[in-house]
Design an enzyme around this catalytic site. Structure first.
Site, PDB file in Angstrom:
ATOM      1  N   ARG A   1      61.825  54.825  13.116  1.00  0.00           N
ATOM      2  CA  ARG A   1      61.994  55.955  12.208  1.00  0.00           C
ATOM      3  C   ARG A   1      60.754  56.091  11.324  1.00  0.00           C
ATOM      4  O   ARG A   1      60.741  56.865  10.373  1.00  0.00           O
ATOM      5  CB  ARG A   1      63.252  55.770  11.355  1.00  0.00           C
ATOM      6  CG  ARG A   1      64.527  55.709  12.190  1.00  0.00           C
ATOM      7  CD  ARG A   1      65.786  55.867  11.369  1.00  0.00           C
ATOM      8  NE  ARG A   1      66.960  55.559  12.175  1.00  0.00           N
ATOM      9  CZ  ARG A   1      67.565  56.418  13.015  1.00  0.00           C
ATOM     10  NH1 ARG A   1      67.090  57.640  13.138  1.00  0.00           N
ATOM     11  NH2 ARG A   1      68.627  56.056  13.714  1.00  0.00           N
TER      12      ARG A   1
ATOM     13  N   LYS B   1      54.247  54.860  12.796  1.00  0.00           N
ATOM     14  CA  LYS B   1      54.397  54.177  14.090  1.00  0.00           C
ATOM     15  C   LYS B   1      54.635  55.186  15.207  1.00  0.00           C
ATOM     16  O   LYS B   1      54.132  55.034  16.314  1.00  0.00           O
ATOM     17  CB  LYS B   1      55.588  53.227  14.042  1.00  0.00           C
ATOM     18  CG  LYS B   1      55.334  51.895  13.415  1.00  0.00           C
ATOM     19  CD  LYS B   1      56.534  51.011  13.735  1.00  0.00           C
ATOM     20  CE  LYS B   1      56.531  49.715  13.007  1.00  0.00           C
ATOM     21  NZ  LYS B   1      57.705  48.914  13.351  1.00  0.00           N
TER      22      LYS B   1
ATOM     23  N   ASP C   1      58.083  45.317  16.543  1.00  0.00           N
ATOM     24  CA  ASP C   1      58.178  44.703  15.227  1.00  0.00           C
ATOM     25  C   ASP C   1      56.782  44.212  14.899  1.00  0.00           C
ATOM     26  O   ASP C   1      56.116  43.587  15.739  1.00  0.00           O
ATOM     27  CB  ASP C   1      59.170  43.541  15.200  1.00  0.00           C
ATOM     28  CG  ASP C   1      59.399  43.080  13.765  1.00  0.00           C
ATOM     29  OD1 ASP C   1      59.579  43.949  12.892  1.00  0.00           O
ATOM     30  OD2 ASP C   1      59.388  41.868  13.502  1.00  0.00           O
ATOM     31  N   SER C   2      56.328  44.512  13.701  1.00  0.00           N
ATOM     32  CA  SER C   2      54.935  44.241  13.378  1.00  0.00           C
ATOM     33  C   SER C   2      54.814  43.847  11.927  1.00  0.00           C
ATOM     34  O   SER C   2      55.736  44.049  11.142  1.00  0.00           O
ATOM     35  CB  SER C   2      54.097  45.493  13.665  1.00  0.00           C
ATOM     36  OG  SER C   2      54.732  46.636  13.107  1.00  0.00           O
TER      37      SER C   2
ATOM     38  N   GLY D   1      51.165  52.109   5.897  1.00  0.00           N
ATOM     39  CA  GLY D   1      51.358  50.706   5.515  1.00  0.00           C
ATOM     40  C   GLY D   1      50.134  50.115   4.819  1.00  0.00           C
ATOM     41  O   GLY D   1      49.573  50.692   3.886  1.00  0.00           O
ATOM     42  N   TYR D   2      49.697  48.966   5.294  1.00  0.00           N
ATOM     43  CA  TYR D   2      48.589  48.231   4.684  1.00  0.00           C
ATOM     44  C   TYR D   2      47.219  48.697   5.195  1.00  0.00           C
ATOM     45  O   TYR D   2      46.191  48.088   4.865  1.00  0.00           O
ATOM     46  CB  TYR D   2      48.757  46.725   4.961  1.00  0.00           C
ATOM     47  CG  TYR D   2      50.069  46.151   4.448  1.00  0.00           C
ATOM     48  CD1 TYR D   2      50.203  45.753   3.118  1.00  0.00           C
ATOM     49  CD2 TYR D   2      51.174  46.027   5.279  1.00  0.00           C
ATOM     50  CE1 TYR D   2      51.405  45.227   2.639  1.00  0.00           C
ATOM     51  CE2 TYR D   2      52.388  45.501   4.813  1.00  0.00           C
ATOM     52  CZ  TYR D   2      52.492  45.114   3.498  1.00  0.00           C
ATOM     53  OH  TYR D   2      53.690  44.602   3.028  1.00  0.00           O
ATOM     54  N   ASP D   3      47.171  49.737   6.009  1.00  0.00           N
ATOM     55  CA  ASP D   3      45.917  50.182   6.638  1.00  0.00           C
ATOM     56  C   ASP D   3      44.745  50.366   5.668  1.00  0.00           C
ATOM     57  O   ASP D   3      43.614  49.979   6.005  1.00  0.00           O
ATOM     58  CB  ASP D   3      46.134  51.483   7.417  1.00  0.00           C
ATOM     59  CG  ASP D   3      46.728  51.257   8.799  1.00  0.00           C
ATOM     60  OD1 ASP D   3      46.735  50.101   9.265  1.00  0.00           O
ATOM     61  OD2 ASP D   3      47.176  52.240   9.411  1.00  0.00           O
TER      62      ASP D   3
ATOM     63  N   LYS E   1      41.742  53.267  16.098  1.00  0.00           N
ATOM     64  CA  LYS E   1      42.674  52.194  15.703  1.00  0.00           C
ATOM     65  C   LYS E   1      43.380  51.631  16.937  1.00  0.00           C
ATOM     66  O   LYS E   1      43.485  50.413  17.108  1.00  0.00           O
ATOM     67  CB  LYS E   1      43.686  52.721  14.674  1.00  0.00           C
ATOM     68  CG  LYS E   1      44.674  51.644  14.224  1.00  0.00           C
ATOM     69  CD  LYS E   1      45.683  52.129  13.200  1.00  0.00           C
ATOM     70  CE  LYS E   1      46.756  51.058  12.967  1.00  0.00           C
ATOM     71  NZ  LYS E   1      47.846  51.499  12.079  1.00  0.00           N
TER      72      LYS E   1
ATOM     73  N   HIS F   1      46.705  45.649  16.812  1.00  0.00           N
ATOM     74  CA  HIS F   1      47.807  44.813  17.285  1.00  0.00           C
ATOM     75  C   HIS F   1      48.777  45.633  18.142  1.00  0.00           C
ATOM     76  O   HIS F   1      49.213  45.203  19.198  1.00  0.00           O
ATOM     77  CB  HIS F   1      48.505  44.204  16.071  1.00  0.00           C
ATOM     78  CG  HIS F   1      48.888  45.198  14.997  1.00  0.00           C
ATOM     79  ND1 HIS F   1      48.019  46.177  14.544  1.00  0.00           N
ATOM     80  CD2 HIS F   1      50.057  45.413  14.326  1.00  0.00           C
ATOM     81  CE1 HIS F   1      48.619  46.906  13.618  1.00  0.00           C
ATOM     82  NE2 HIS F   1      49.861  46.475  13.479  1.00  0.00           N
TER      83      HIS F   1
HETATM   84  P1  IMP Z   1      58.650  46.939  10.923  1.00  0.00           P
HETATM   85  O1  IMP Z   1      57.896  46.604  12.184  1.00  0.00           O
HETATM   86  O2  IMP Z   1      59.379  48.245  11.012  1.00  0.00           O
HETATM   87  O3  IMP Z   1      59.486  45.799  10.447  1.00  0.00           O
HETATM   88  O4  IMP Z   1      57.585  47.210   9.782  1.00  0.00           O
HETATM   89  C1  IMP Z   1      56.411  46.516   9.726  1.00  0.00           C
HETATM   90  C2  IMP Z   1      55.664  46.760   8.411  1.00  0.00           C
HETATM   91  O5  IMP Z   1      54.416  46.089   8.561  1.00  0.00           O
HETATM   92  C3  IMP Z   1      55.328  48.224   8.158  1.00  0.00           C
HETATM   93  O6  IMP Z   1      56.280  48.843   7.350  1.00  0.00           O
HETATM   94  C4  IMP Z   1      53.971  48.106   7.458  1.00  0.00           C
HETATM   95  O7  IMP Z   1      54.166  47.825   6.108  1.00  0.00           O
HETATM   96  C5  IMP Z   1      53.366  46.880   8.128  1.00  0.00           C
HETATM   97  N1  IMP Z   1      52.579  47.297   9.309  1.00  0.00           N
HETATM   98  C6  IMP Z   1      52.877  47.080  10.620  1.00  0.00           C
HETATM   99  N2  IMP Z   1      51.939  47.627  11.420  1.00  0.00           N
HETATM  100  C7  IMP Z   1      51.063  48.214  10.592  1.00  0.00           C
HETATM  101  C8  IMP Z   1      49.875  48.970  10.849  1.00  0.00           C
HETATM  102  O8  IMP Z   1      49.479  49.259  11.981  1.00  0.00           O
HETATM  103  N3  IMP Z   1      49.225  49.377   9.750  1.00  0.00           N
HETATM  104  C9  IMP Z   1      49.640  49.097   8.483  1.00  0.00           C
HETATM  105  N4  IMP Z   1      50.737  48.445   8.187  1.00  0.00           N
HETATM  106  C10 IMP Z   1      51.462  47.989   9.265  1.00  0.00           C
END
Ligand code: IMP
Length: 215
Positions: free
Chosen positions: A16, A20, A81-82, A172-174, A194, A199
């Site tokens: 959601r 992503k 999941d990241s 996110g943290y980009d 990117k 990842h």
């Molecule tokens: P989840 O995979 O939905 O649990 O969320 C992973 C969280 O990690 C995201 O909400 C971001 O805060 C961070 N994150 C994961 N991948 C990235 C990325 O490609 N760029 C920046 N932040 C990321």
């Protein structure tokens, strides 16, 4: 049409997150299916979703999410999941990256801002200085689940956390993640740049290859 083609005709992308979603649509094109998001598939958000990713590894969480939405939809499903692992913070925020700030009242950009504020504060408190103290990696596990099988692949990318944000793209943290491979932050990179080193790009290319090899 062959049976295998019918099986992959529509593929659900279990996210959601708008950030992503944009990346995954491009990265999963090699699967050759019709890619639909949760909203497009009419799968309404439910409070139960917050309990899916409660494991301690990216792989377990991605697989749990893909299984969950495959079971709910009957469609082949891809989930990721990241998160960010910072050396000076002993690998935190790791699998807790999304909700690290504890601000459960926030979503989207506002949540990203709260998480990034905590990142800057945590690095200052850890007195992380120099390249070593600021070393970090993004990790992504991608999972594919359908009625015929399950696949999980991992991708990583290494970089450094900056003191100040740079760039307006990404999520996110980009803005704080400097990629030596790109010579810029992920928020300064185009979506294609990117994807080439990220990842998520690495995990999804491996996942597409694994799934395609079995067809
Ligand atoms: P989840 O995979 O939905 O649990 O969320 C992973 C969280 O990690 C995201 O909400 C971001 O805060 C961070 N994150 C994961 N991948 C990235 C990325 O490609 N760029 C920046 N932040 C990321």
């Amino acid at each position: 049409m062959a049976a295998a083609d019918a099986r992959i005709a529509t593929i659900l992308i279990a996210t959601r997150s708008e950030g992503k979603r944009r990346e995954l649509l491009a990265l999963l094109a090699p699967l050759g299916g019709h890619l639909v998001t949760l909203d497009e598939a009419g799968i309404a958000a439910s409070p139960d979703e917050d309990t899916i990713e409660s494991y301690e590894t990216f792989e377990e969480n991605a697989l749990a999410k893909a299984r969950w939405f495959h079971a709910r939809s009957g469609l082949p499903c891809v989930a990721d999941d990241s998160g960010l692992a910072v050396d000076a913070l002993d690998g935190r925020p790791g699998v807790r990256s999304k909700r690290w700030s504890g601000r459960n009242d926030l979503t989207g950009r506002a949540l990203d801002t709260a998480n990034n504020e905590l990142l800057v504060q945590s690095l200052a408190a850890a007195d992380a200085s120099g390249a070593h103290g600021r070393a970090a990696r993004f990790v992504c596990a991608g999972a594919y689940v359908d009625s015929a099988g399950e696949y999980v692949c991992r991708g990583e990318t290494v970089g450094f956390i900056l003191d100040e944000p740079r760039g307006d793209d990404g999520f996110g943290y980009d803005p704080y993640f400097w990629s030596p491979e790109l010579g810029r932050t992920f928020a300064e990179a185009s979506i294609e740049q990117k994807a080439a080193v990220s990842h998520r790009g690495r995990a999804m290319r491996a996942l597409c290859a694994a799934v395609s090899a079995d067809r």
